[in-house]
Design an enzyme around this catalytic site. Structure first.
Site, PDB file in Angstrom:
ATOM      1  N   TYR A  87       4.522  28.937 -10.893  1.00  0.00           N
ATOM      2  CA  TYR A  87       5.387  30.003 -11.409  1.00  0.00           C
ATOM      3  C   TYR A  87       6.683  30.131 -10.599  1.00  0.00           C
ATOM      4  O   TYR A  87       7.680  30.646 -11.090  1.00  0.00           O
ATOM      5  CB  TYR A  87       4.622  31.329 -11.466  1.00  0.00           C
ATOM      6  CG  TYR A  87       3.631  31.355 -12.614  1.00  0.00           C
ATOM      7  CD1 TYR A  87       4.012  31.798 -13.875  1.00  0.00           C
ATOM      8  CD2 TYR A  87       2.329  30.899 -12.442  1.00  0.00           C
ATOM      9  CE1 TYR A  87       3.126  31.798 -14.945  1.00  0.00           C
ATOM     10  CE2 TYR A  87       1.429  30.894 -13.509  1.00  0.00           C
ATOM     11  CZ  TYR A  87       1.828  31.347 -14.754  1.00  0.00           C
ATOM     12  OH  TYR A  87       0.951  31.331 -15.800  1.00  0.00           O
TER      13      TYR A  87
ATOM     14  N   ASP B  45      -0.403  23.109 -17.672  1.00  0.00           N
ATOM     15  CA  ASP B  45      -1.812  22.919 -18.034  1.00  0.00           C
ATOM     16  C   ASP B  45      -2.038  21.503 -18.557  1.00  0.00           C
ATOM     17  O   ASP B  45      -1.221  20.963 -19.298  1.00  0.00           O
ATOM     18  CB  ASP B  45      -2.215  23.889 -19.154  1.00  0.00           C
ATOM     19  CG  ASP B  45      -2.326  25.329 -18.672  1.00  0.00           C
ATOM     20  OD1 ASP B  45      -2.177  25.567 -17.461  1.00  0.00           O
ATOM     21  OD2 ASP B  45      -2.569  26.216 -19.514  1.00  0.00           O
TER      22      ASP B  45
ATOM     23  N   ASP C 251      -4.368  33.549 -11.938  1.00  0.00           N
ATOM     24  CA  ASP C 251      -3.238  33.059 -12.724  1.00  0.00           C
ATOM     25  C   ASP C 251      -1.973  33.864 -12.413  1.00  0.00           C
ATOM     26  O   ASP C 251      -2.017  34.859 -11.697  1.00  0.00           O
ATOM     27  CB  ASP C 251      -3.601  33.131 -14.214  1.00  0.00           C
ATOM     28  CG  ASP C 251      -3.027  31.945 -14.992  1.00  0.00           C
ATOM     29  OD1 ASP C 251      -1.977  31.425 -14.593  1.00  0.00           O
ATOM     30  OD2 ASP C 251      -3.640  31.556 -16.013  1.00  0.00           O
TER      31      ASP C 251
ATOM     32  N   GLU D  92      -2.032  29.789  -8.841  1.00  0.00           N
ATOM     33  CA  GLU D  92      -0.995  29.139  -9.653  1.00  0.00           C
ATOM     34  C   GLU D  92       0.397  29.502  -9.120  1.00  0.00           C
ATOM     35  O   GLU D  92       1.410  29.356  -9.818  1.00  0.00           O
ATOM     36  CB  GLU D  92      -1.145  29.569 -11.126  1.00  0.00           C
ATOM     37  CG  GLU D  92      -2.553  29.409 -11.640  1.00  0.00           C
ATOM     38  CD  GLU D  92      -2.677  28.552 -12.881  1.00  0.00           C
ATOM     39  OE1 GLU D  92      -1.650  28.306 -13.536  1.00  0.00           O
ATOM     40  OE2 GLU D  92      -3.797  28.121 -13.189  1.00  0.00           O
ATOM     41  N   TRP D  93       0.435  29.951  -7.906  1.00  0.00           N
ATOM     42  CA  TRP D  93       1.643  30.448  -7.245  1.00  0.00           C
ATOM     43  C   TRP D  93       2.820  29.480  -7.347  1.00  0.00           C
ATOM     44  O   TRP D  93       3.890  29.828  -7.869  1.00  0.00           O
ATOM     45  CB  TRP D  93       1.252  30.808  -5.814  1.00  0.00           C
ATOM     46  CG  TRP D  93       2.257  31.488  -4.959  1.00  0.00           C
ATOM     47  CD1 TRP D  93       3.562  31.773  -5.235  1.00  0.00           C
ATOM     48  CD2 TRP D  93       2.007  31.998  -3.636  1.00  0.00           C
ATOM     49  NE1 TRP D  93       4.146  32.413  -4.168  1.00  0.00           N
ATOM     50  CE2 TRP D  93       3.219  32.562  -3.165  1.00  0.00           C
ATOM     51  CE3 TRP D  93       0.889  32.025  -2.795  1.00  0.00           C
ATOM     52  CZ2 TRP D  93       3.341  33.134  -1.911  1.00  0.00           C
ATOM     53  CZ3 TRP D  93       1.006  32.599  -1.544  1.00  0.00           C
ATOM     54  CH2 TRP D  93       2.224  33.161  -1.097  1.00  0.00           C
ATOM     55  N   PRO D  94       2.684  28.218  -6.860  1.00  0.00           N
ATOM     56  CA  PRO D  94       3.868  27.342  -6.885  1.00  0.00           C
ATOM     57  C   PRO D  94       4.345  27.007  -8.295  1.00  0.00           C
ATOM     58  O   PRO D  94       5.544  26.827  -8.522  1.00  0.00           O
ATOM     59  CB  PRO D  94       3.413  26.083  -6.143  1.00  0.00           C
ATOM     60  CG  PRO D  94       1.937  26.143  -6.095  1.00  0.00           C
ATOM     61  CD  PRO D  94       1.541  27.582  -6.190  1.00  0.00           C
TER      62      PRO D  94
END
Length: 353
Positions: A143, A167, A106, A139-141
């Site tokens: 953020y 989510d 995450d 979840e890189w892109p």
């Protein structure tokens, strides 16, 4: 708790989930003790996981399944447990030593976008250095997006799948917002998806409470069109036979897992209808007709087969089979034919051409 995951593993093995292809059992946030041990290693909450993660992994593996775990690129996880910042190598080694097969990583509590990107890269390399095959879910892109356009070529170098959007929730408005976002951004995300790296629209809510039957069919059909990693978020002890049948539908799963690995896209948006297609191996196409209307009864949508596959899907002729909401053969059509599809409100008809 450990007991919950043991029960789920038993159900996955005994009730056809594993045989349908659902092989990962994934632990999300909150599995950890509130502090690291004396050696600085992550540890499971001793009350809820008395045997530790290694014992659970061994049990899950004994059922022919794989175990997924959760951590975070920042100082703390989203729920406030110890994050992996400054411990990337140690945490990767710890997960490998426990026999973990997937890491969901995450992006909460990172001090800057530079540190976020560096952390995602470093954990990827650290996982590879363990020598254990561990699926890397990022979840890189998601953020990055509020501030900058993600570099998907780079993200795919490091991650196996990645979240782009909020989510998912157990509601139709949530499913709808994910589909709308995907259609809006398809020009930047569809082309990067393929074997080794996938856009992840988040989990299947089928088998819970928030979706009607037609909406459940829509999620299953559209996640297959989007080449989405197929993760369920539900309780297998309390799932209806209908939901189980839908989630284990072999024809839909075969479309979802098609070896060509191309993601589908929206072709047409017309009043209340959307027409999507996904190229499949063997010169086939999956085609979804989604009825956006939320009131009234079933409505018809008619389209020419020349629309599909840049005009090539049905040239000079094709065989059409309906996969959802129920499977039946529609037969042979010529290149210049039109198809008329009756679709329930918030429902989807999934075809294979």
């Amino acid at each position: 708790s450990e007991r919950l995951f043991v029960e789920m593993a038993d159900r996955m093995a005994a009730e056809g989930w594993r045989d349908a292809g659902y092989e990962f059992l994934c632990i999300d946030d909150c599995w950890m003790a509130p502090t690291r041990d004396e050696q600085g290693r992550l540890q499971a909450d001793p009350r809820r996981f008395p045997g530790g993660i290694r014992r659970l992994a061994d049990y899950v593996h004994s059922k022919g399944l794989k175990l997924g775990i959760y951590s975070d690129v920042g100082n703390k996880t989203c729920a406030g447990f110890p994050g992996s910042y400054d411990h990337y190598d140690l945490d990767a080694q710890t997960f490998a030593s426990w026999g973990v097969d997937l890491l969901k990583f995450d992006g909460c509590n990172s001090d800057s976008l530079e540190l976020l990107a560096e952390g995602y890269r470093r954990m990827s390399l650290a996982l590879n250095r363990t020598g254990r095959s561990i699926v890397y879910s990022c979840e890189w892109p998601f953020y990055l997006r509020p501030v900058q356009q993600p570099n998907y070529t780079e993200i795919k170098q490091y991650c196996n799948h990645w979240r782009n959007f909020y989510d998912v929730y157990d509601s139709w408005s949530s499913i709808k917002s994910i589909l709308d976002w995907t259609a809006l951004h398809q020009d930047s995300i569809v082309k990067i998806a393929g074997p080794g790296g996938w856009n992840d629209p988040d989990m299947a809510m089928i088998g819970n409470f928030g979706l009607s039957w037609d909406q459940s069919v829509t999620q299953m059909a559209m996640w297959a069109i989007m080449a989405a990693p197929l993760f369920m978020s539900n309780d297998l002890r309390h799932i209806s036979p209908e939901a189980k049948c839908l989630l284990q539908n072999k024809e839909v799963i075969a479309i979802n897992q098609d070896p060509l690995g191309k993601q589908g896209y929206q072709l047409v948006k017309d009043k209340n209808f959307q027409l999507w297609e996904r190229p499949l191996s063997g010169r086939a196409y999956a085609v979804a007709v989604l009825n956006h209307q939320e009131i009234g009864g079933p409505q018809n949508f008619t389209f020419s087969l020349t629309f599909l596959g840049n005009g090539l899907a049905c040239n000079p002729a094709c065989f059409v089979r309906q996969v959802l909401p129920a499977s039946r053969d529609w037969g042979f059509y010529s290149w210049i034919s039109s198809l008329s599809v009756e679709v329930n409100p918030t429902g989807t008809v999934l075809l294979k051409v």
